[in-house]
Design a protein around this motif. Structure first.
Motif, PDB file in Angstrom:
ATOM      1  N   HIS A   7       0.844  -1.179   0.000  1.00 18.69           N
ATOM      2  CA  HIS A   7       0.000   0.000   0.000  1.00 18.69           C
ATOM      3  C   HIS A   7       0.880   1.230   0.000  1.00 18.69           C
ATOM      4  CE1 HIS A   7      -4.031  -1.636   0.656  1.00 18.69           C
ATOM      5  NE2 HIS A   7      -3.364  -2.652   1.137  1.00 18.69           N
ATOM      6  N   GLU A  75     -13.316 -11.064  10.949  1.00 14.97           N
ATOM      7  CA  GLU A  75     -12.167 -10.687  10.130  1.00 14.97           C
ATOM      8  C   GLU A  75     -12.333 -11.036   8.657  1.00 14.97           C
ATOM      9  OE1 GLU A  75     -11.913 -12.852  12.731  1.00 14.97           O
ATOM     10  OE2 GLU A  75     -11.217 -11.471  14.264  1.00 14.97           O
ATOM     11  N   THR A  95     -12.181  -4.758   5.803  1.00 15.20           N
ATOM     12  CA  THR A  95     -11.278  -3.631   5.545  1.00 15.20           C
ATOM     13  C   THR A  95     -10.143  -4.070   4.632  1.00 15.20           C
ATOM     14  OG1 THR A  95      -9.785  -4.089   7.400  1.00 15.20           O
ATOM     15  CG2 THR A  95     -11.702  -2.682   7.879  1.00 15.20           C
ATOM     16  N   GLU A  96      -9.542  -3.098   3.963  1.00 14.33           N
ATOM     17  CA  GLU A  96      -8.365  -3.362   3.127  1.00 14.33           C
ATOM     18  C   GLU A  96      -7.188  -3.837   3.983  1.00 14.33           C
ATOM     19  OE1 GLU A  96      -7.308  -3.222  -0.294  1.00 14.33           O
ATOM     20  OE2 GLU A  96      -9.459  -3.464  -0.492  1.00 14.33           O
ATOM     21  N   LYS A  97      -7.072  -3.299   5.182  1.00 18.30           N
ATOM     22  CA  LYS A  97      -5.961  -3.682   6.059  1.00 18.30           C
ATOM     23  C   LYS A  97      -6.020  -5.178   6.385  1.00 18.30           C
ATOM     24  CE  LYS A  97      -3.677  -2.589  10.396  1.00 18.30           C
ATOM     25  NZ  LYS A  97      -3.629  -1.757  11.589  1.00 18.30           N
ATOM     26  N   GLN A 100      -4.912  -7.124   3.337  1.00 18.15           N
ATOM     27  CA  GLN A 100      -3.465  -7.088   3.148  1.00 18.15           C
ATOM     28  C   GLN A 100      -2.761  -8.007   4.140  1.00 18.15           C
ATOM     29  OE1 GLN A 100      -1.999  -5.650   0.459  1.00 18.15           O
ATOM     30  NE2 GLN A 100      -0.266  -6.855   1.178  1.00 18.15           N
ATOM     31  N   THR A 101      -3.239  -8.052   5.377  1.00 15.64           N
ATOM     32  CA  THR A 101      -2.662  -8.962   6.375  1.00 15.64           C
ATOM     33  C   THR A 101      -2.834 -10.406   5.913  1.00 15.64           C
ATOM     34  OG1 THR A 101      -3.108  -7.399   8.158  1.00 15.64           O
ATOM     35  CG2 THR A 101      -2.807  -9.712   8.789  1.00 15.64           C
ATOM     36  N   ARG A 118     -11.134  -5.363  -1.011  1.00 15.20           N
ATOM     37  CA  ARG A 118     -11.599  -6.134   0.143  1.00 15.20           C
ATOM     38  C   ARG A 118     -12.011  -7.563  -0.200  1.00 15.20           C
ATOM     39  NH1 ARG A 118     -15.556  -1.916   1.422  1.00 15.20           N
ATOM     40  NH2 ARG A 118     -16.870  -3.661   1.991  1.00 15.20           N
TER      41      ARG A 118
END
Length: 146
Positions: A7, A75, A95-97, A100-101, A118
């Protein structure tokens, strides 16, 4: 092989205005010799739609998938899709976070994924290319541990 895209850092404060102005100046520069610029080359690839929304139900309807839910958690949500073209797994994230995780963790095992806002789809690369024409996204090949 490529790694998943990182990102970009968020640019705020004093850096934002100079970067915006620099991009505008570069984009608006005229050719000093007055020559006409060459037109961009015509695209010959199959057009790809903008990426689908992050809903298993919406992605399933766009691809003719009979989605069988296998995980419902805060999640992520995950379903197995069964189609005449092949089977695949779609995972959505709030979420995008979190997406990414998940991709960072999946990169330890390797594999190829179709990734959108997402969501991520795991399948064999030829099937991912077909799905991309229906739901958009980018094909990412993740590296495994060597």
């Amino acid at each position: 092989m490529t790694s998943p895209r990182a990102h970009p850092a968020r640019i705020t404060g004093a850096l934002a205005l100079p970067l915006l102005l620099a991009s505008l100046v570069m984009g608006c520069s005229a050719d000093p010799a007055g020559r006409a610029s060459t037109p961009p080359p015509k695209a010959t690839a199959t057009p790809v739609p903008s990426a689908a929304p992050a809903s298993i139900e919406k992605i399933a309807s766009m691809t003719g998938c009979a989605a069988e839910m296998r995980t419902e958690a805060d999640e992520l949500r995950e379903a197995v899709c069964v189609t005449p073209e092949g089977n695949w797994i779609v995972t959505t994230f709030p979420t995008e976070k979190l997406k990414q995780t998940w991709l960072d963790t999946a990169s330890m095992y390797g594999g190829t994924y179709l990734v959108g806002p997402r969501w991520a789809i795991g399948a064999k690369p030829p099937l991912l290319k077909k799905l991309r024409t229906k739901v958009g996204g980018e094909v990412q090949e993740l590296r495994g541990m060597s």
